[in-house]
Scaffold this motif. Structure first.
Motif, short mmCIF file in Angstrom:
data_model
loop_
_atom_site.label_atom_id
_atom_site.label_comp_id
_atom_site.label_asym_id
_atom_site.label_seq_id
_atom_site.Cartn_x
_atom_site.Cartn_y
_atom_site.Cartn_z
N SER A 519 -6.39 4.18 -5.01
CA SER A 519 -5.92 2.81 -4.74
C SER A 519 -4.41 2.74 -4.83
O SER A 519 -3.75 2.10 -3.99
CB SER A 519 -6.55 1.85 -5.75
N ALA A 520 -3.84 3.38 -5.84
CA ALA A 520 -2.38 3.34 -6.00
C ALA A 520 -1.68 4.05 -4.85
O ALA A 520 -0.62 3.61 -4.39
CB ALA A 520 -2.00 4.00 -7.33
N ARG A 521 -2.30 5.09 -4.36
CA ARG A 521 -1.69 5.90 -3.29
C ARG A 521 -1.50 5.12 -2.00
O ARG A 521 -0.52 5.30 -1.29
CB ARG A 521 -2.58 7.12 -3.06
N PHE A 522 -2.45 4.22 -1.70
CA PHE A 522 -2.40 3.49 -0.44
C PHE A 522 -2.15 2.00 -0.64
O PHE A 522 -2.38 1.20 0.27
CB PHE A 522 -3.72 3.68 0.33
N ALA A 523 -1.65 1.62 -1.81
CA ALA A 523 -1.48 0.20 -2.13
C ALA A 523 -0.53 -0.51 -1.17
O ALA A 523 -0.69 -1.70 -0.90
CB ALA A 523 -0.98 0.06 -3.57
N ASP A 524 0.45 0.21 -0.64
CA ASP A 524 1.43 -0.45 0.24
C ASP A 524 0.85 -0.79 1.61
O ASP A 524 1.45 -1.56 2.36
CB ASP A 524 2.67 0.44 0.40
N ARG A 525 -0.31 -0.25 1.96
CA ARG A 525 -0.97 -0.57 3.23
C ARG A 525 -2.26 -1.34 3.02
O ARG A 525 -3.04 -1.51 3.94
CB ARG A 525 -1.28 0.72 4.02
N ARG A 538 -8.84 -13.48 8.64
CA ARG A 538 -8.14 -12.63 9.59
C ARG A 538 -7.07 -11.82 8.86
O ARG A 538 -6.36 -12.33 7.99
CB ARG A 538 -7.51 -13.46 10.70
N LEU A 539 -6.97 -10.52 9.25
CA LEU A 539 -6.04 -9.60 8.60
C LEU A 539 -5.17 -8.90 9.63
O LEU A 539 -5.57 -8.69 10.78
CB LEU A 539 -6.80 -8.52 7.83
N GLU A 540 -3.96 -8.55 9.20
CA GLU A 540 -3.10 -7.64 9.96
C GLU A 540 -2.90 -6.41 9.07
O GLU A 540 -2.39 -6.51 7.96
CB GLU A 540 -1.75 -8.29 10.27
N LEU A 541 -3.35 -5.25 9.56
CA LEU A 541 -3.31 -4.03 8.76
C LEU A 541 -2.43 -2.98 9.41
O LEU A 541 -2.30 -2.91 10.65
CB LEU A 541 -4.72 -3.46 8.59
N LYS A 542 -1.80 -2.16 8.58
CA LYS A 542 -1.04 -1.01 9.04
C LYS A 542 -1.91 0.24 8.91
O LYS A 542 -2.52 0.48 7.85
CB LYS A 542 0.24 -0.83 8.22
#
Length: 554
Positions: A519-525, A538-542
């Motif tokens: 979770s910490a590894r990908f928290a910024d996305r 509705r979501l906007e995801l990277k």
């Protein structure tokens, strides 16, 4: 010794299941999809390919020209293509992944000219030899792969084959990735692989045979050489020479406070196996419960005794460089679990009086070392019975629920076990009550690689809140379409964290259940989701690039 055998291969495997979005409407007029399937890198058509729209289950088969037509009501689907010996060729530009391709069917807008390419499925092949270099027939060759579960990563046997009279083996119908390969030669390993079937009469009995050897000459999986298969890269020439190294014995006794049953059986399996008590591969015990296993290779195993409405817990056994003596396997009463599935609230008229005969109820043993499922289908009124469940902790798995519903609660022994284990032998025996609810929501949105650059074929995963991360049915998975859009319907209300992965290993998202560093590894996305019943979020995801997930979440 005669070393000749009739050609025989045995293949075993467990398919991976993925959850996909539900169609939007079943009342609208159908929309057609037409296209062609060809061999990758050529224009050669492939016939007899089954094209399926999931989760609707609508399918068609390509003709000899590779052409297909399939009709479905408007909605969002994942289209898959399956044929023996082939896999879909990945095409990131058009959103084609190992899971298939995401499609949106709009009313009055047929899709035509779809082009899909398939390539031969990867294989692992080679020969096995006696220590003196002679070809070894009827050896058992197995491929292992790390699998993600809600309890952790575990090594699992995914394919098994017997070598032919020249000692050759082929493990095919594999998926791309990394494997470990072993070879063994003993009466016990053959019996396990054959599962009640017989070799031809001219095949000699190997008796205790030879110890298990992993590719690379290793004695254990942890020391084995990893084998990687990738598109266009099969693994051939993987030769394994068995060695005449020490084997050991396991001696012990099955004990019980009541008389031992006359039908007492003992299952003995290596770690990574599927524990199936319906097979005939068992060890016998004497009238007083004593038993002896000989010719056992070093390694980790599990044993379970059962019979006459009695069962033992799982007993782990590690064989090192000596015999195992005085092993005790205690029997206890097995429990018959009765229960019922119901749909709460009768909120939607179309669910009133729903036939629940298709709902599957399973108890899944909590274990990283082995997989055991005890499964039944509910009757039309939702009633079910799980007989002779042995002591241990189990998660309750509910599958094939009516469209648009989800498992809202599970109660057993006066406890809510939706996010906890059923403890057979500890909890008071009670009804297992499963309550379904139709009050789901929708999560939709868009995934981009960077600003204004859509990401097709990306796997979108909704990871549930911490207390529900041991439940496979609360991980909601879908794909983006060619425009980078996605829609996940039938989502249970609750809190989630959303991620978009360009590519991950099958079911690698279960790592969120036991490894906080993921979770910490990908928290910024990541994106937080708090979904209420009946709502649309509705979501906007990277997109998380595949380079960041290569080699798995380790």
């Amino acid at each position: 010794m005669i070393r000749q055998i009739c050609l025989l291969f045995l293949f075993l495997g467990i398919p991976i299941q993925q959850r996909t979005p539900l169609p939007a409407s079943r009342a609208a007029a159908r929309v057609s999809i037409t296209g062609t399937v060809v061999r990758g890198g050529t224009n050669e058509p492939i016939g007899s390919v089954r094209i399926t729209l999931r989760p609707a289950g609508v399918s068609a088969v390509t003709d000899m020209g590779g052409k297909f037509r399939i009709d479905a009501v408007p909605g969002r689907y994942t289209l898959t293509a399956e044929r023996e010996g082939f896999v879909l060729q990945l095409d990131a530009t058009h959103g084609v992944t190992e899971m298939g391709v995401a499609l949106t069917l709009n009313a009055g807008q047929p899709i035509s000219g779809m082009a899909l390419a398939m390539i031969p499925a990867p294989t692992i092949s080679g020969h096995t030899y006696f220590p003196n270099g002679e070809p070894l027939a009827a050896a058992v060759v197995q491929a292992y792969r790390w699998r993600y579960t809600p309890f952790g990563r575990r090594m699992k046997i995914v394919k098994t084959a017997l070598t032919d009279d020249s000692g050759e083996y082929r493990l095919f119908r594999l998926t791309f990735g990394e494997y470990i390969v072993s070879a063994s030669y003993s009466h016990r390993s053959q019996r396990s692989a054959l599962n009640g079937r017989q070799l031809s009469a001219n095949v000699p009995d190997p008796d205790e045979g030879y110890t298990t050897v992993f590719y690379g000459g290793a004695a254990s999986a942890s020391e084995a050489q990893v084998v990687r298969v990738a598109p266009g890269l099969d693994a051939g020439g993987l030769n394994i020479i068995l060695s005449d190294t020490p084997r050991f014995s396991i001696r012990g006794q099955v004990v019980s406070a009541v008389p031992l049953p006359p039908d007492l059986k003992i299952a003995f399996v290596p770690e990574g196996s599927d524990l199936n008590l319906d097979t005939r591969n068992f060890i016998s015990a004497s009238a007083d419960g004593t038993f002896e296993l000989t010719g056992v290779s070093p390694g980790s195993y599990l044993m379970l005794a059962f019979g006459g409405h009695l069962s033992s817990p799982l007993v782990p056994v590690h064989v090192g460089n000596s015999n195992v003596e005085k092993l005790s396997i205690p029997l206890a009463p097995a429990i018959t679990v009765n229960g019922r599935v119901s749909i709460e609230g009768a909120i939607r008229p179309n669910l009133a009086g729903t036939n629940l005969a298709g709902v599957k109820i399973g108890l899944v043993r909590r274990s990283r070392e082995i997989e055991q499922r005890i499964e039944v289908f509910a009757g039309g009124d939702g009633a079910f019975t799980l007989p002779d469940v042995g002591p241990g902790e189990y998660d309750v798995l509910v599958e094939r629920v009516p469209s648009g519903t989800y498992t809202r609660s599970i109660r057993y022994g006066g406890r809510d076990v939706l996010s906890d284990a059923v403890r057979i032998g500890i909890d008071p025996n009670d009804s297992l009550d499963v309550s379904l609810s139709p009050m789901t929501g929708t999560v939709e949105g868009h995934v981009s690689e960077r600003v204004d650059v859509p990401s097709p074929g990306v796997q979108v995963v909704l990871v549930p809140e911490v207390r529900l991360r041991r439940r496979p049915d609360r991980y909601i998975v879908g794909l983006t379409d060619v425009s980078g859009n996605f829609q996940l319907t039938g989502v249970p209300p609750g809190q989630y964290t959303a991620f978009a992965f360009e590519q991950i290993e099958p079911e690698a998202y279960y790592a969120f259940a036991y490894d906080p560093s993921v979770s910490a590894r990908f928290a910024d996305r990541a994106a937080s989701v708090n979904l209420n019943q009946g709502n649309v979020t509705r979501l906007e995801l990277k997109a998380i690039p595949s380079a960041e997930t290569a080699g798995g979440f380790r």
